[in-house]
Design an enzyme around this catalytic site. Sequence first.
Site, PDB file in Angstrom:
ATOM      1  N   SER A   1       0.074  -4.927  15.744  1.00  0.00           N
ATOM      2  CA  SER A   1       0.521  -6.277  15.387  1.00  0.00           C
ATOM      3  C   SER A   1       1.855  -6.581  16.066  1.00  0.00           C
ATOM      4  O   SER A   1       2.105  -7.698  16.521  1.00  0.00           O
ATOM      5  CB  SER A   1       0.703  -6.404  13.876  1.00  0.00           C
ATOM      6  OG  SER A   1      -0.522  -6.737  13.259  1.00  0.00           O
TER       7      SER A   1
ATOM      8  N   LYS B   1       4.431  -8.423   2.128  1.00  0.00           N
ATOM      9  CA  LYS B   1       2.989  -8.398   1.832  1.00  0.00           C
ATOM     10  C   LYS B   1       2.621  -9.673   1.106  1.00  0.00           C
ATOM     11  O   LYS B   1       3.430 -10.220   0.343  1.00  0.00           O
ATOM     12  CB  LYS B   1       2.657  -7.202   0.931  1.00  0.00           C
ATOM     13  CG  LYS B   1       1.192  -6.831   0.951  1.00  0.00           C
ATOM     14  CD  LYS B   1       0.851  -6.097   2.232  1.00  0.00           C
ATOM     15  CE  LYS B   1      -0.559  -5.604   2.307  1.00  0.00           C
ATOM     16  NZ  LYS B   1      -0.706  -4.667   3.428  1.00  0.00           N
TER      17      LYS B   1
HETATM   18  P1  NAD Z   1     -11.753  -4.583   4.407  1.00  0.00           P
HETATM   19  O1  NAD Z   1     -11.846  -5.684   3.439  1.00  0.00           O
HETATM   20  O2  NAD Z   1     -12.006  -4.849   5.847  1.00  0.00           O
HETATM   21  O3  NAD Z   1     -12.705  -3.377   4.005  1.00  0.00           O
HETATM   22  C1  NAD Z   1     -12.721  -2.766   2.747  1.00  0.00           C
HETATM   23  C2  NAD Z   1     -14.079  -2.141   2.581  1.00  0.00           C
HETATM   24  O4  NAD Z   1     -14.088  -1.359   1.390  1.00  0.00           O
HETATM   25  C3  NAD Z   1     -15.207  -3.180   2.439  1.00  0.00           C
HETATM   26  O5  NAD Z   1     -16.229  -2.868   3.351  1.00  0.00           O
HETATM   27  C4  NAD Z   1     -15.621  -3.024   0.996  1.00  0.00           C
HETATM   28  O6  NAD Z   1     -16.986  -3.340   0.774  1.00  0.00           O
HETATM   29  C5  NAD Z   1     -15.345  -1.549   0.765  1.00  0.00           C
HETATM   30  N1  NAD Z   1     -15.283  -1.184  -0.642  1.00  0.00           N
HETATM   31  C6  NAD Z   1     -14.909  -1.932  -1.696  1.00  0.00           C
HETATM   32  N2  NAD Z   1     -15.043  -1.246  -2.834  1.00  0.00           N
HETATM   33  C7  NAD Z   1     -15.495  -0.020  -2.489  1.00  0.00           C
HETATM   34  C8  NAD Z   1     -15.839   1.149  -3.225  1.00  0.00           C
HETATM   35  N3  NAD Z   1     -15.734   1.186  -4.544  1.00  0.00           N
HETATM   36  N4  NAD Z   1     -16.270   2.233  -2.546  1.00  0.00           N
HETATM   37  C9  NAD Z   1     -16.390   2.215  -1.211  1.00  0.00           C
HETATM   38  N5  NAD Z   1     -16.090   1.123  -0.464  1.00  0.00           N
HETATM   39  C10 NAD Z   1     -15.643   0.021  -1.086  1.00  0.00           C
HETATM   40  O7  NAD Z   1     -10.293  -3.970   4.188  1.00  0.00           O
HETATM   41  P2  NAD Z   1      -9.451  -3.117   5.219  1.00  0.00           P
HETATM   42  O8  NAD Z   1      -8.653  -4.049   6.042  1.00  0.00           O
HETATM   43  O9  NAD Z   1     -10.320  -2.101   5.880  1.00  0.00           O
HETATM   44  O10 NAD Z   1      -8.420  -2.402   4.227  1.00  0.00           O
HETATM   45  C11 NAD Z   1      -8.766  -1.229   3.514  1.00  0.00           C
HETATM   46  C12 NAD Z   1      -7.489  -0.541   3.079  1.00  0.00           C
HETATM   47  O11 NAD Z   1      -6.680  -0.248   4.221  1.00  0.00           O
HETATM   48  C13 NAD Z   1      -6.586  -1.355   2.147  1.00  0.00           C
HETATM   49  O12 NAD Z   1      -5.917  -0.476   1.285  1.00  0.00           O
HETATM   50  C14 NAD Z   1      -5.573  -1.971   3.104  1.00  0.00           C
HETATM   51  O13 NAD Z   1      -4.354  -2.303   2.464  1.00  0.00           O
HETATM   52  C15 NAD Z   1      -5.389  -0.826   4.080  1.00  0.00           C
HETATM   53  N6  NAD Z   1      -4.867  -1.234   5.386  1.00  0.00           N
HETATM   54  C16 NAD Z   1      -5.503  -2.157   6.161  1.00  0.00           C
HETATM   55  C17 NAD Z   1      -4.977  -2.488   7.414  1.00  0.00           C
HETATM   56  C18 NAD Z   1      -5.663  -3.455   8.348  1.00  0.00           C
HETATM   57  O14 NAD Z   1      -5.213  -3.557   9.505  1.00  0.00           O
HETATM   58  N7  NAD Z   1      -6.724  -4.112   7.972  1.00  0.00           N
HETATM   59  C19 NAD Z   1      -3.780  -1.904   7.829  1.00  0.00           C
HETATM   60  C20 NAD Z   1      -3.164  -0.963   7.028  1.00  0.00           C
HETATM   61  C21 NAD Z   1      -3.710  -0.624   5.807  1.00  0.00           C
END
Ligand code: NAD
Length: 470
Positions: free
Chosen positions: A363, A107
């Site tokens: 991925s 990570k």
């Molecule tokens: P992202 O940045 O695309 O989206 C996160 C969203 O959460 C944003 O729209 C943000 O405005 C919102 N947010 C922030 N604070 C908030 C709050 N207090 N209440 C509600 N919404 C809030 O991120 P993502 O890629 O969707 O990742 C989100 C989670 O999923 C993380 O924990 C990440 O590690 C996990 N994840 C992501 C992926 C991926 O492929 N992107 C894969 C596995 C796990």
Amino acid sequence: MTAPHVPLFAQVNKYFDKAAAYFDYPTGLLEQIKGCNSIYHVRFPLKRDDGTIEVIQGWRAQHSVHRLPTKGGIRFAPAVDEDDVMALSALMTYKCALTDVPFGGAKGAVRVDPSKYSVHELERITRRYTYELFTKNLIGPGVDVPAPDYGTGAREMAWVMDTYSSLVPSSIDALGCVTGKPVTQGGVRGRKEATGRGVYFALREACSYPDDMRPLGLQPGLGGKRVIVQGLGNVGYHAARFIQEGGGIIVALAEREGAVYCAKGLDVEKVVAHRQSTGSILGFAGAVDIPDSSEALEADCDVVVPAALANVITMANVERLKAKIIVEGANGPITADASERLLERGTLIIPDIYANAGGVTVSYFEWVKNLSHLRFGRMEKRFEEHSNEQILLGVEQLTGLHFTPQARAKATGAAGEEELVNSGLEETMVAAYGELRGIQVARKVDLRTAAFINAIGKVALAYMERGIFP
Ligand code: NAD
């Protein structure tokens, strides 16, 4: 709401220890699997658009190199620290193992709030971070392959790929140094939606077992389940969309600025369009505003999908949660003590290392595509269509019947890249759920412990079969 800071790695290791108790492996083997192999911490200067210099901090953790390359996203977030990065890299190891994705866990993170930097500044940060990884041999198609995570997306991955390619111009496999790229830059169709689609498959599978729904007082099947999704980013938006398409009723959507609730159900696309045009999720016609976004998790529902931040369900709010099922779209959204409390109450928790594994699964497909230099389906699509056409003609000759143009198109059509990727993702999520549930039933454990048992067993086997731990 800002999520409280709870050390994430200790929580992941609590889950690990609970599952490790089911094995009689040598202690050294379990210690080797559990610990983070290495972590790199870097500081570099950023010249901001106004000419000032700011020092940026970044990390890359490689939790396990039992398989190479290692794999894991790059997070851009203001509050991220070394402990988070190690914990998230550990989750990647277990996630890859239980979905049979042949990577070790890694990570990366950069401590920035992307909303406070211009696109040019973000590009400079991303390229410099990539360069720093390159100088320490921490990036490359056979070494360590980043992907998007919280705060990053396809744009940042294109910058990573371009920077790496310019540093290794003769590498024919340079495209495979990072995944989650735009399709025009070597990405694979279906990657953008993959994590959210995987969350949907996870929930669909969990709801498909009548024996598991009965104790929750729920009917089998996703249809009609009332679902709350927190976070409308990459994971949350796509998860909400697919759950709605699959028959779930999205009763609440939560973002940073607040949440909206409607018992009859929200149209996800319309809420997103409203947020885009007004700059806020609040004020959506026909819905009730919940100004404190975290309170949305406590609203009336069957399912909660936290898909934004870690540690949003804690001992402080756990008793107020009404959901019977929680699908961890985000990594670590429930603290370990709150997780135990929910299990006591009979809540079904679909754990992050399974629920959000769709991203790394696709991925993996992208990486395979990059190394094979061939789009999925390119060789066989036409061949299959012609073969199917011959079969239809044979049936028509034998029966004297004629297919309508629509039936013909449906029966002869062969899969292109997107269909193949989605099919591979569905197969992975369905097969992995079957394995987890098998362990859950056989060992009489919760789903998270089953997931850790499965993952630990597979990583241990990888070490033992190489003779490292006889
Ligand atoms: P992202 O940045 O695309 O989206 C996160 C969203 O959460 C944003 O729209 C943000 O405005 C919102 N947010 C922030 N604070 C908030 C709050 N207090 N209440 C509600 N919404 C809030 O991120 P993502 O890629 O969707 O990742 C989100 C989670 O999923 C993380 O924990 C990440 O590690 C996990 N994840 C992501 C992926 C991926 O492929 N992107 C894969 C596995 C796990």
